[in-house]
Design a protein around this motif. Structure first.
Motif, mmCIF file in Angstrom:
data_model
loop_
_atom_site.group_PDB
_atom_site.id
_atom_site.type_symbol
_atom_site.label_atom_id
_atom_site.label_comp_id
_atom_site.label_asym_id
_atom_site.label_seq_id
_atom_site.Cartn_x
_atom_site.Cartn_y
_atom_site.Cartn_z
ATOM 1 N N THR A 69 0.811 -1.219 0.000
ATOM 2 C CA THR A 69 0.000 0.000 0.000
ATOM 3 C C THR A 69 0.846 1.271 0.000
ATOM 4 O O THR A 69 0.310 2.368 0.159
ATOM 5 N N LYS A 70 2.156 1.125 -0.196
ATOM 6 C CA LYS A 70 3.069 2.281 -0.205
ATOM 7 C C LYS A 70 2.977 3.089 1.095
ATOM 8 O O LYS A 70 3.106 4.311 1.099
ATOM 9 N N GLY A 71 2.726 2.403 2.186
ATOM 10 C CA GLY A 71 2.699 3.047 3.490
ATOM 11 C C GLY A 71 1.348 3.569 3.927
ATOM 12 O O GLY A 71 1.186 3.994 5.074
ATOM 13 N N VAL A 72 0.352 3.558 3.035
ATOM 14 C CA VAL A 72 -0.956 4.114 3.387
ATOM 15 C C VAL A 72 -1.635 3.283 4.469
ATOM 16 O O VAL A 72 -2.478 3.782 5.214
ATOM 17 N N VAL A 73 -1.262 1.997 4.609
ATOM 18 C CA VAL A 73 -1.847 1.185 5.667
ATOM 19 C C VAL A 73 -1.586 1.807 7.031
ATOM 20 O O VAL A 73 -2.425 1.712 7.942
ATOM 21 N N LEU A 74 -0.443 2.476 7.206
ATOM 22 C CA LEU A 74 -0.156 3.117 8.493
ATOM 23 C C LEU A 74 -1.125 4.258 8.760
ATOM 24 O O LEU A 74 -1.543 4.491 9.904
ATOM 25 N N SER A 75 -1.497 4.986 7.725
ATOM 26 C CA SER A 75 -2.506 6.043 7.877
ATOM 27 C C SER A 75 -3.855 5.442 8.229
ATOM 28 O O SER A 75 -4.604 5.991 9.053
ATOM 29 N N ALA A 76 -4.187 4.299 7.618
ATOM 30 C CA ALA A 76 -5.449 3.640 7.921
ATOM 31 C C ALA A 76 -5.481 3.161 9.363
ATOM 32 O O ALA A 76 -6.507 3.299 10.061
ATOM 33 N N LEU A 77 -4.364 2.631 9.845
ATOM 34 C CA LEU A 77 -4.297 2.177 11.235
ATOM 35 C C LEU A 77 -4.439 3.349 12.195
ATOM 36 O O LEU A 77 -5.119 3.251 13.229
ATOM 37 N N GLU A 78 -3.802 4.469 11.862
ATOM 38 C CA GLU A 78 -3.912 5.645 12.729
ATOM 39 C C GLU A 78 -5.336 6.199 12.709
ATOM 40 O O GLU A 78 -5.875 6.609 13.745
#
Length: 282
Positions: free
Chosen positions: A238-247
């Motif tokens: 996800t090119k790092g977007v998963v971290l935004s989703a988790l936050e």
């Protein structure tokens, strides 16, 4: 995954030892060395070390068959896929190669996602056709089968029919049960998004995939699967977007995520303190 084999030499007659341990390396074995493939012990002369802890005799290192998951040599494989992949005894006990098991794992992921969301994460069109496949045909069609190819573990599609949808999920065989369960959660999330996003709303592709990874993360967290939790966080898919989703989910809760999907208008997740592309690469 492809892990390198590290060559080590031990000459018992001269007392020469393997190179000194580096910081963070496992401690040297305290007893006689044993081949993890054929159980020969003690190992003397030349042997090989796989993934720092597995010792392999020179004869087994020459075996032509390798485990499709961990790359250990395999002697007399008992578990295979029809496309020719074999598995070491340890992985063979935990891989999904049967259609009925794949179907059960998808049903399990679906049930647990409904439970953890108090029924909010469910499909209006109940029937889902689940198919386990052996050939990684997504990459074969694209002509890519190299080490750097991003191999898909699953795929899903929803086709509008009447007032509902016809849902199909394809799962890659020969994966660990825990990985397959996460893939089932991810693909179920795609089906749920297809049913709940407004037709005119076009999510950013990385945001869509990050939301699906969020579902997989929630399922892994519910089960206390720390390996899957860690894998999902660092997965570059996800090119790092998963971290935004988790936050976002940590701040708004799962009901907030569900409401944003059903009622929001944005194509990307609301801004957070997590930078895009922040994830580590495996």
């Amino acid at each position: 995954m492809k892990l390198p084999l590290l060559l080590a030499s031990l000459l018992a007659s001269t007392g020469l030892s393997v190179a000194a341990q580096t910081k963070g390396s496992p401690a040297p074995p305290s007893g006689p060395l044993t081949c993890v493939v054929c159980a020969k012990t003690p190992l003397v002369g030349k042997y090989f070390v796989h993934n720092q802890t597995n010792h392999i005799c020179a004869e087994c290192e020459q075996l032509p068959t390798r485990c499709a998951l961990c790359r250990l040599p395999v002697k007399d494989p008992t578990t295979k896929t029809t496309d020719g992949r074999s598995f070491c005894p340890a992985d063979a006990a935990n891989v999904v190669v049967a259609q009925d098991e794949a179907t059960k794992l998808f049903a399990q992921a679906r049930s647990e996602l409904s439970t953890l969301s108090d029924g909010s994460i469910s499909l209006r069109s109940a029937a889902v056709a689940v198919q386990l496949v052996d050939v990684d045909y997504w990459n074969a069609k694209a002509g890519g089968d190299g080490a750097t190819t991003m191999h898909r573990l699953g795929f899903s599609i929803s086709r509008p029919i009447g007032g509902g949808f016809a849902h199909n999920v394809i799962l890659m065989s020969g994966q660990l049960r825990t990985t397959t369960l996460s893939t089932c959660a991810h693909e179920f999330a795609h089906l749920w998004l297809n049913e709940n996003l407004k037709p005119e709303r076009k999510l950013d592709p990385d945001t869509r995939e990050a939301l699906c990874e969020l579902f997989a993360f929630k399922l892994a967290a519910r089960r206390g699967d720390t390996n899957e939790i860690a894998r999902i966080k660092v997965n570059p898919y996800t090119k790092g977007v998963v971290l935004s989703a988790l936050e976002f989910e940590a701040r708004e809760g799962l009901p907030g995520v569900i409401s944003w999907v059903r009622n929001g208008t944005e194509v990307v997740l609301p801004a957070t303190g997590v930078a895009r592309n922040a994830t580590a690469r495996p």
